[in-house]
Enzyme design. Structure first.
Site, PDB file in Angstrom:
ATOM      1  N   LYS A 108       0.862  -1.189   0.000  1.00  0.00           N
ATOM      2  CA  LYS A 108       0.000   0.000   0.000  1.00  0.00           C
ATOM      3  C   LYS A 108       0.891   1.228   0.000  1.00  0.00           C
ATOM      4  CE  LYS A 108      -4.448   0.938   0.252  1.00  0.00           C
ATOM      5  NZ  LYS A 108      -5.553   0.051  -0.091  1.00  0.00           N
ATOM      6  N   SER A 365      -8.405  -5.262 -10.888  1.00  0.00           N
ATOM      7  CA  SER A 365      -7.023  -4.835 -11.138  1.00  0.00           C
ATOM      8  C   SER A 365      -6.196  -6.008 -11.666  1.00  0.00           C
ATOM      9  CB  SER A 365      -6.364  -4.350  -9.840  1.00  0.00           C
ATOM     10  OG  SER A 365      -6.668  -2.995  -9.603  1.00  0.00           O
TER      11      SER A 365
HETATM   12  N1  GLU Z   1      -7.080   0.347  -3.239  1.00  0.00           N
HETATM   13  C1  GLU Z   1      -7.895  -0.778  -3.520  1.00  0.00           C
HETATM   14  C2  GLU Z   1      -7.979  -1.690  -2.304  1.00  0.00           C
HETATM   15  O1  GLU Z   1      -7.840  -1.252  -1.196  1.00  0.00           O
HETATM   16  C3  GLU Z   1      -7.477  -1.510  -4.794  1.00  0.00           C
HETATM   17  C4  GLU Z   1      -6.123  -2.108  -4.785  1.00  0.00           C
HETATM   18  C5  GLU Z   1      -5.666  -2.638  -6.129  1.00  0.00           C
HETATM   19  O2  GLU Z   1      -6.460  -2.667  -7.060  1.00  0.00           O
HETATM   20  O3  GLU Z   1      -4.494  -3.015  -6.223  1.00  0.00           O
HETATM   21  O4  GLU Z   1      -8.260  -2.849  -2.386  1.00  0.00           O
END
Ligand code: GLU
Length: 477
Positions: A108, A365
């Site tokens: 993250k 994604s």
């Molecule tokens: N930010 C999104 C999550 O918390 C998507 C993460 C992603 O697609 O890599 O799951």
């Protein structure tokens, strides 16, 4: 009276939830610790010359688990970003990816910034500079670490990041796979923007396919007519609310936003409210509902389903006891603290946990990343061939209906529906639906099969941790 407990930090809260599950598993203590800890967190402070002076920004990219690579997870822009938060979110990414079988480790990123305080040109300069810092350390890379949108970021930021990576890696044929959530005309995939909200809808649909689970929440029947309160009408909350209302007959009776709440027992027109928020910056003044100054009070209101879709920690020790919803689905990451989780469990509230519920984003994604590596849109090869084969069946049926005369004919609309081959959006939705169903079934199996597993969250953690542990074991660790 029991002494008031202190609320742990977000990262501690995730670790406590992990520990509850790990305690029910047969993991060696070394492996348990290895899975729980965050492998690394990189902090960068960089300057960008803006508005006549050097402005310094602080950003993070945390890598929780590299049992599979690349690692995956969004980049958040918010003034509340800090190391603890980024590490908690990275950990949740590891568990989320494992649970839905997206072949990634967890990561993250975050930038401590108020995105509304800067104009588009300034944001582009800041984003490109942040991306530069991460790219040169392989913290953005198609095979190592693949960011995506999160709170405060979207397609625009992802396009800047992808372009920055391409400029710095001119011969990398897979450059576009360095980040997901890109615009469609820049290597993105249909259905990514709606994906997390769509995932919430698919998760709820799957939950309501199991009457035993629905009964555990003290509910009955289907989603039709269920009274829903949504906290946060951003990308996730908006899409979830819109789909549940338009396609499943759910009634959105309350929406909580940063400036207050809107309540309307007969149902809120989500599209109208969203447009109002976009134009006025908040819900205040929206005519078709009662304005509630202290919006957080709506979290405690009587409803069937509560969807916290904004920040972490909104249901905590201060309000958990007062929450009336029998079913909560965590569209945000970490909206319920571990202390609140305990209180709600004791009350019998059923919680569909974040590591499962909001995994729709990373699932799509994953499809985007595969599309980028394959350099071809899904459905491009087979769509017309599929249509041609369906045409053969239609021709035969037409022959039959001529032979039978008035006795039999095709149902109205069947031909058109059956003939059409699936486009990318349909394939993405089908893959997402399958993912959400399969992961829920894996979780509920553990929930129901084991007497020592009280709740879906613990079940979800057990499934996820088991997968990560298996991956470490197969590496001989
Ligand atoms: N930010 C999104 C999550 O918390 C998507 C993460 C992603 O697609 O890599 O799951």
């Amino acid at each position: 009276m029991s002494t008031p407990q202190a609320e742990p930090s977000f990262r501690q809260s995730v670790d406590l939830m992990f520990n509850r599950a790990a305690a029910l598993m047969d993991l060696s203590p070394g492996l348990e610790q290895k899975i729980r800890v965050c492998n690394s967190t990189y902090t960068v402070r960089f300057g960008v010359r803006l508005r006549g002076q050097m402005q310094t920004f602080t950003g993070y990219r945390s890598v929780h688990s590299e049992h599979m690579e690349p690692v995956k997870g969004g980049i958040r822009y918010s003034l509340a970003v800090n190391q603890d938060e980024v590490e908690a979110l990275a950990a949740l990414m590891s568990y989320k990816c494992a649970l839905v079988e997206a072949p990634f480790g967890g990561s993250k990123g975050g930038l401590c910034i108020d995105p509304r305080a800067w104009d588009e040109d300034e944001l582009e300069q800041i984003t490109r500079r942040f991306a530069y810092e991460l790219i040169k350390r392989d913290l953005i890379d198609p095979s190592q670490n693949v960011p995506a949108p999160d709170m405060g970021t979207g397609e625009r930021e992802m396009a800047w990041i992808a372009d920055q990576y391409a400029r710095m890696n001119t011969s990398d044929i897979n450059a576009r796979a360095c980040v997901t959530g890109k615009p469609l005309n820049f290597g993105g995939i249909s259905g990514r923007v709606e994906a997390t909200g769509r995932g919430i809808q698919y998760a709820l649909r799957e939950f309501f396919r199991h009457p035993e689970d629905v009964a555990a929440a003290g509910l009955a029947g289907s989603l039709d007519g269920k009274r829903v309160i949504v906290q946060g009408l951003g990308n996730v909350g908006y899409h979830a609310a819109k789909f549940l209302q338009a396609e499943d007959g759910a009634r959105i009776i309350g929406v909580v936003e940063h400036d207050g709440g809107i309540f309307c027992d007969t149902g809120i027109d989500i599209e109208a409210l969203r447009n109002w928020i976009l134009r006025h910056g908040g819900v205040k003044g929206f005519a078709d509902g009662e304005f509630i100054e202290n919006g957080a009070k709506l979290l405690e209101a009587d409803c069937d389903i509560l969807i916290p879709a904004a920040l972490e920690g909104v249901i905590n020790l201060s309000n958990a006891q007062k929450v009336q919803a029998p079913l909560i689905i965590e569209a945000a990451n970490g909206p319920i603290t571990s202390g609140a989780d305990q209180i709600l469990r004791a009350k019998g509230t059923v919680i569909i946990p974040d590591l499962y519920a909001n995994a729709g984003g990373v699932t799509v994604s994953y499809f985007e990343w595969v599309k980028n590596l394959g350099h071809i849109r899904f459905g491009r090869l087979q769509r017309r061939q599929e249509e041609a084969r369906h045409q053969l069946v239609i021709d035969e049926l037409d022959r039959l209906s001529v032979a039978l005369g008035d006795a039999w004919s095709l149902s109205p609309g069947f031909k058109e529906k059956y003939l059409r081959g699936a486009d990318e959006l349909e394939l993405v939705r089908s893959g997402l639906d399958d993912t959400m169903r399969t992961a829920y079934q894996a979780m509920r199996e553990v929930w129901h099969a084991r007497a020592d597993v009280e709740d879906l969250r613990t079940a979800g953690f057990i499934v996820a941790i088991e997968k990560i542990a298996a991956s470490y074991r197969s590496k001989g660790l």
